[in-house]
Design an enzyme around this catalytic site. Structure first.
Site, PDB file in Angstrom:
ATOM      1  N   ASN A 198       7.986  -3.893   3.489  1.00 23.08           N
ATOM      2  CA  ASN A 198       6.562  -3.632   3.695  1.00 23.08           C
ATOM      3  C   ASN A 198       6.094  -4.011   5.091  1.00 23.08           C
ATOM      4  O   ASN A 198       5.443  -3.214   5.782  1.00 23.08           O
ATOM      5  CB  ASN A 198       5.766  -4.410   2.646  1.00 23.08           C
ATOM      6  CG  ASN A 198       4.274  -4.193   2.761  1.00 23.08           C
ATOM      7  OD1 ASN A 198       3.814  -3.095   3.033  1.00 23.08           O
ATOM      8  ND2 ASN A 198       3.521  -5.257   2.545  1.00 23.08           N
ATOM      9  N   HIS A 208       0.822  -1.206   0.000  1.00 24.02           N
ATOM     10  CA  HIS A 208       0.000   0.000   0.000  1.00 24.02           C
ATOM     11  C   HIS A 208       0.861   1.262   0.000  1.00 24.02           C
ATOM     12  O   HIS A 208       1.882   1.322   0.673  1.00 24.02           O
ATOM     13  CB  HIS A 208      -0.869   0.052   1.259  1.00 24.02           C
ATOM     14  CG  HIS A 208      -2.027  -0.887   1.266  1.00 24.02           C
ATOM     15  ND1 HIS A 208      -1.886  -2.251   1.366  1.00 24.02           N
ATOM     16  CD2 HIS A 208      -3.365  -0.647   1.207  1.00 24.02           C
ATOM     17  CE1 HIS A 208      -3.089  -2.814   1.367  1.00 24.02           C
ATOM     18  NE2 HIS A 208      -4.004  -1.866   1.273  1.00 24.02           N
ATOM     19  N   ASP A 212      15.280  19.466   2.020  1.00 20.24           N
ATOM     20  CA  ASP A 212      15.886  20.743   1.663  1.00 20.24           C
ATOM     21  C   ASP A 212      16.657  20.590   0.358  1.00 20.24           C
ATOM     22  O   ASP A 212      17.555  19.761   0.258  1.00 20.24           O
ATOM     23  CB  ASP A 212      16.832  21.194   2.779  1.00 20.24           C
ATOM     24  CG  ASP A 212      17.414  22.567   2.527  1.00 20.24           C
ATOM     25  OD1 ASP A 212      17.065  23.176   1.502  1.00 20.24           O
ATOM     26  OD2 ASP A 212      18.204  23.021   3.378  1.00 20.24           O
TER      27      ASP A 212
END
Length: 269
Positions: free
Chosen positions: A167, A136, A267
């Site tokens: 996962n 997912h 950043d």
């Protein structure tokens, strides 16, 4: 720095999310066999837009002339779907206590009937025997208010080929941590995606699945913006707002005890 190992597309996604673009998109309502009441439709439109509150990172559109950056706006999540990869570039969703409840995991993986006519629809068995999980992007555990919400997270347009250790262990811990933040009085805006080609699952290294119609990613990433519960969320974001960014290799040898070792910066300077 993140730019040292993430490709240009993911840099754009991370950077746009970090800069907190607030451009909103018109929601595309889910199409299924259920006839929705007007109240449901109004709620769906509101919540589908809510999942893009912090912006549409890649300017995905609903034009079929953009098959590698196609906007899917569901009730429970929004995504940039890549037809040629057979998986989403990214999936975005809002997580707060109103999305959580007692609904159980449905395990009802299904192809997405809302994809444009003529597009290949990845199926529930497309990963079978591959050694990769149907991973997912927007987790089942983030949509437990009712069974309808949970079922929508099992559409294959919300899935990516993910190594089982990644996962079920490292990534699951990060997902649980986000829900813990919610239980502590926060809400989260989350965007998750994958990039690159080639990962290692329980059956070894692969670049594609399903006769080449699903590309296995090399890396999986997530950015989480954390806010105390409140309203007017975009206006409450400041330079002090907490942002969590994680980038993990899609392999079985990933460190399973913690996701913290995979934190990176958003950043771009």
């Amino acid at each position: 720095m993140l730019k040292n190992f993430i490709n240009k597309q993911i840099l754009i996604l991370f950077g746009t999310f970090a800069m907190l673009s607030c451009k909103k998109q018109e929601p595309i309502l889910p199409q299924d066999n259920h006839v929705h009441t007007q109240e449901e439709i109004n709620s769906m439109a509101r919540l589908a837009t809510e999942n893009l509150t912090m912006g549409n990172p890649s300017n995905a559109t609903t034009s079929t002339t953009s098959p590698t950056n196609y906007l899917l706006s569901k009730f429970t999540w929004a995504a940039s779907y890549n037809r040629d990869l057979g998986r989403p570039n990214w999936v975005s969703w809002h997580l707060n206590s109103t999305w959580l409840g007692s609904a159980t995991r449905c395990d009802c993986f299904a192809s997405d009937a809302t994809l444009p006519t003529g597009w290949y629809r990845v199926g529930s068995s497309s990963y079978t025997g591959s050694g990769f999980d149907r991973g997912h992007n927007c987790p089942s555990g983030d949509r437990t208010y009712n069974s309808t919400d949970n079922r929508e997270t099992f559409l294959m347009t919300n899935m990516m080929p993910q190594s089982p250790n990644n996962n079920q262990q490292t990534w699951e811990k990060l997902e649980s941590y986000c829900r813990k933040l919610v239980s502590q009085g926060n809400e989260c805006y989350i965007i998750c995606g994958s990039y690159g080609v080639g990962g290692t699952g329980s059956a070894g290294y692969k670049t594609t699945l399903d006769a080449g119609r699903v590309t296995v990613p090399s890396n999986i990433w997530k950015v989480v913006l954390v806010l105390p519960n409140g309203t007017n969320d975009v206006s409450r974001v400041t330079t002090s707002t907490r942002v969590i960014a994680v980038n993990t290799p899609n392999t079985q040898t990933i460190v399973t005890s913690t996701w913290g070792g995979y934190r990176v910066s958003v950043d771009l300077s």
